[in-house]
Design a protein around this motif. Structure first.
Motif, PDB file in Angstrom:
ATOM      1  N   MET A 144       3.209  42.929 109.061  1.00 41.92           N
ATOM      2  CA  MET A 144       4.450  42.259 108.699  1.00 41.92           C
ATOM      3  C   MET A 144       4.131  40.852 108.224  1.00 41.92           C
ATOM      4  SD  MET A 144       7.582  41.128 111.160  1.00 41.92           S
ATOM      5  CE  MET A 144       8.660  42.521 111.026  1.00 41.92           C
ATOM      6  N   ALA A 145       4.586  40.484 107.092  1.00 44.94           N
ATOM      7  CA  ALA A 145       4.358  39.150 106.550  1.00 44.94           C
ATOM      8  C   ALA A 145       5.397  38.184 107.088  1.00 44.94           C
ATOM      9  CB  ALA A 145       4.421  39.198 105.035  1.00 44.94           C
ATOM     10  N   GLY A 146       4.956  36.962 107.305  1.00 45.22           N
ATOM     11  CA  GLY A 146       5.862  35.938 107.794  1.00 45.22           C
ATOM     12  C   GLY A 146       6.628  35.292 106.656  1.00 45.22           C
ATOM     13  N   PRO A 147       7.457  34.328 106.987  1.00 50.20           N
ATOM     14  CA  PRO A 147       8.203  33.610 105.971  1.00 50.20           C
ATOM     15  C   PRO A 147       7.236  32.872 105.040  1.00 50.20           C
ATOM     16  CG  PRO A 147       8.806  32.886 108.197  1.00 50.20           C
ATOM     17  CD  PRO A 147       7.707  33.868 108.328  1.00 50.20           C
ATOM     18  N   PRO A 148       7.613  32.642 103.801  1.00 48.78           N
ATOM     19  CA  PRO A 148       6.709  31.955 102.873  1.00 48.78           C
ATOM     20  C   PRO A 148       6.604  30.470 103.201  1.00 48.78           C
ATOM     21  CG  PRO A 148       8.804  32.395 101.822  1.00 48.78           C
ATOM     22  CD  PRO A 148       8.854  33.032 103.187  1.00 48.78           C
ATOM     23  N   ILE A 149       5.542  30.112 103.916  1.00 52.63           N
ATOM     24  CA  ILE A 149       5.315  28.718 104.279  1.00 52.63           C
ATOM     25  C   ILE A 149       3.902  28.357 103.862  1.00 52.63           C
ATOM     26  CG2 ILE A 149       4.995  27.132 106.205  1.00 52.63           C
ATOM     27  CD1 ILE A 149       7.352  28.240 107.516  1.00 52.63           C
ATOM     28  N   ASP A 150       3.779  27.217 103.204  1.00 53.52           N
ATOM     29  CA  ASP A 150       2.483  26.724 102.766  1.00 53.52           C
ATOM     30  C   ASP A 150       1.917  25.813 103.844  1.00 53.52           C
ATOM     31  OD1 ASP A 150       0.282  25.643 101.506  1.00 53.52           O
ATOM     32  OD2 ASP A 150       1.434  24.639  99.930  1.00 53.52           O
ATOM     33  N   PHE A 151       0.774  26.208 104.415  1.00 55.77           N
ATOM     34  CA  PHE A 151       0.143  25.433 105.482  1.00 55.77           C
ATOM     35  C   PHE A 151      -0.154  24.004 105.043  1.00 55.77           C
ATOM     36  CE2 PHE A 151      -3.470  24.061 108.079  1.00 55.77           C
ATOM     37  CZ  PHE A 151      -2.964  24.291 109.349  1.00 55.77           C
ATOM     38  N   ASP A 152      -0.371  23.785 103.760  1.00 55.87           N
ATOM     39  CA  ASP A 152      -0.699  22.461 103.242  1.00 55.87           C
ATOM     40  C   ASP A 152       0.526  21.648 102.816  1.00 55.87           C
ATOM     41  OD1 ASP A 152      -3.504  22.761 103.566  1.00 55.87           O
ATOM     42  OD2 ASP A 152      -3.546  24.004 101.766  1.00 55.87           O
ATOM     43  N   ALA A 153       1.712  22.177 103.029  1.00 56.87           N
ATOM     44  CA  ALA A 153       2.938  21.471 102.625  1.00 56.87           C
ATOM     45  C   ALA A 153       3.077  20.167 103.411  1.00 56.87           C
ATOM     46  CB  ALA A 153       4.160  22.355 102.859  1.00 56.87           C
ATOM     47  N   PRO A 154       3.479  19.090 102.755  1.00 57.35           N
ATOM     48  CA  PRO A 154       3.623  17.810 103.459  1.00 57.35           C
ATOM     49  C   PRO A 154       4.733  17.828 104.507  1.00 57.35           C
ATOM     50  CG  PRO A 154       4.397  17.623 101.191  1.00 57.35           C
ATOM     51  CD  PRO A 154       3.773  18.977 101.335  1.00 57.35           C
ATOM     52  N   ASP A 155       5.677  18.737 104.367  1.00 58.90           N
ATOM     53  CA  ASP A 155       6.774  18.833 105.334  1.00 58.90           C
ATOM     54  C   ASP A 155       6.626  20.081 106.218  1.00 58.90           C
ATOM     55  OD1 ASP A 155       7.330  20.724 103.373  1.00 58.90           O
ATOM     56  OD2 ASP A 155       9.490  20.366 103.433  1.00 58.90           O
ATOM     57  N   LEU A 156       5.392  20.471 106.490  1.00 64.45           N
ATOM     58  CA  LEU A 156       5.128  21.691 107.259  1.00 64.45           C
ATOM     59  C   LEU A 156       5.857  21.703 108.600  1.00 64.45           C
ATOM     60  CD1 LEU A 156       3.585  24.361 107.621  1.00 64.45           C
ATOM     61  CD2 LEU A 156       1.699  23.021 108.577  1.00 64.45           C
ATOM     62  N   ALA A 157       5.795  20.608 109.336  1.00 65.21           N
ATOM     63  CA  ALA A 157       6.437  20.567 110.656  1.00 65.21           C
ATOM     64  C   ALA A 157       7.942  20.808 110.542  1.00 65.21           C
ATOM     65  CB  ALA A 157       6.162  19.239 111.343  1.00 65.21           C
ATOM     66  N   LYS A 158       8.578  20.209 109.558  1.00 64.99           N
ATOM     67  CA  LYS A 158      10.016  20.409 109.370  1.00 64.99           C
ATOM     68  C   LYS A 158      10.332  21.866 109.034  1.00 64.99           C
ATOM     69  CE  LYS A 158      11.263  15.755 108.038  1.00 64.99           C
ATOM     70  NZ  LYS A 158      11.847  14.879 107.050  1.00 64.99           N
ATOM     71  N   GLN A 159       9.480  22.493 108.221  1.00 66.61           N
ATOM     72  CA  GLN A 159       9.692  23.898 107.875  1.00 66.61           C
ATOM     73  C   GLN A 159       9.551  24.787 109.114  1.00 66.61           C
ATOM     74  OE1 GLN A 159       7.613  25.442 104.416  1.00 66.61           O
ATOM     75  NE2 GLN A 159       7.351  23.362 103.646  1.00 66.61           N
TER      76      GLN A 159
END
Length: 65
Positions: free
Chosen positions: A1-16
């Protein structure tokens, strides 16, 4: 099962990540831990357990002990 599309390198990772349910956190391709202000683990994702090899429940443990 794939998770939500989140980029580990995104500057707002914690908020996501803060917007996700525990079920969604459990299927991310990277591990997630939530610590309280004292360093006690309050959430430990299934992915983190699998990737780290730590198969016991880390919830309630102090990460810095």
């Amino acid at each position: 099962m794939a998770g939500p599309p989140i980029d580990f390198d995104a500057p707002d990772l914690a908020k996501q990540i803060e917007k996700l349910t525990q079920a969604e956190l459990n299927v991310l391709p990277f591990g997630v831990m939530l610590l309280d202000n004292d360093g006690v683990v309050r959430f430990y994702s299934e992915t983190e357990a699998r990737l780290s090899g730590y198969n016991e429940s880390a919830v309630g443990l102090n990460l810095y002990d």
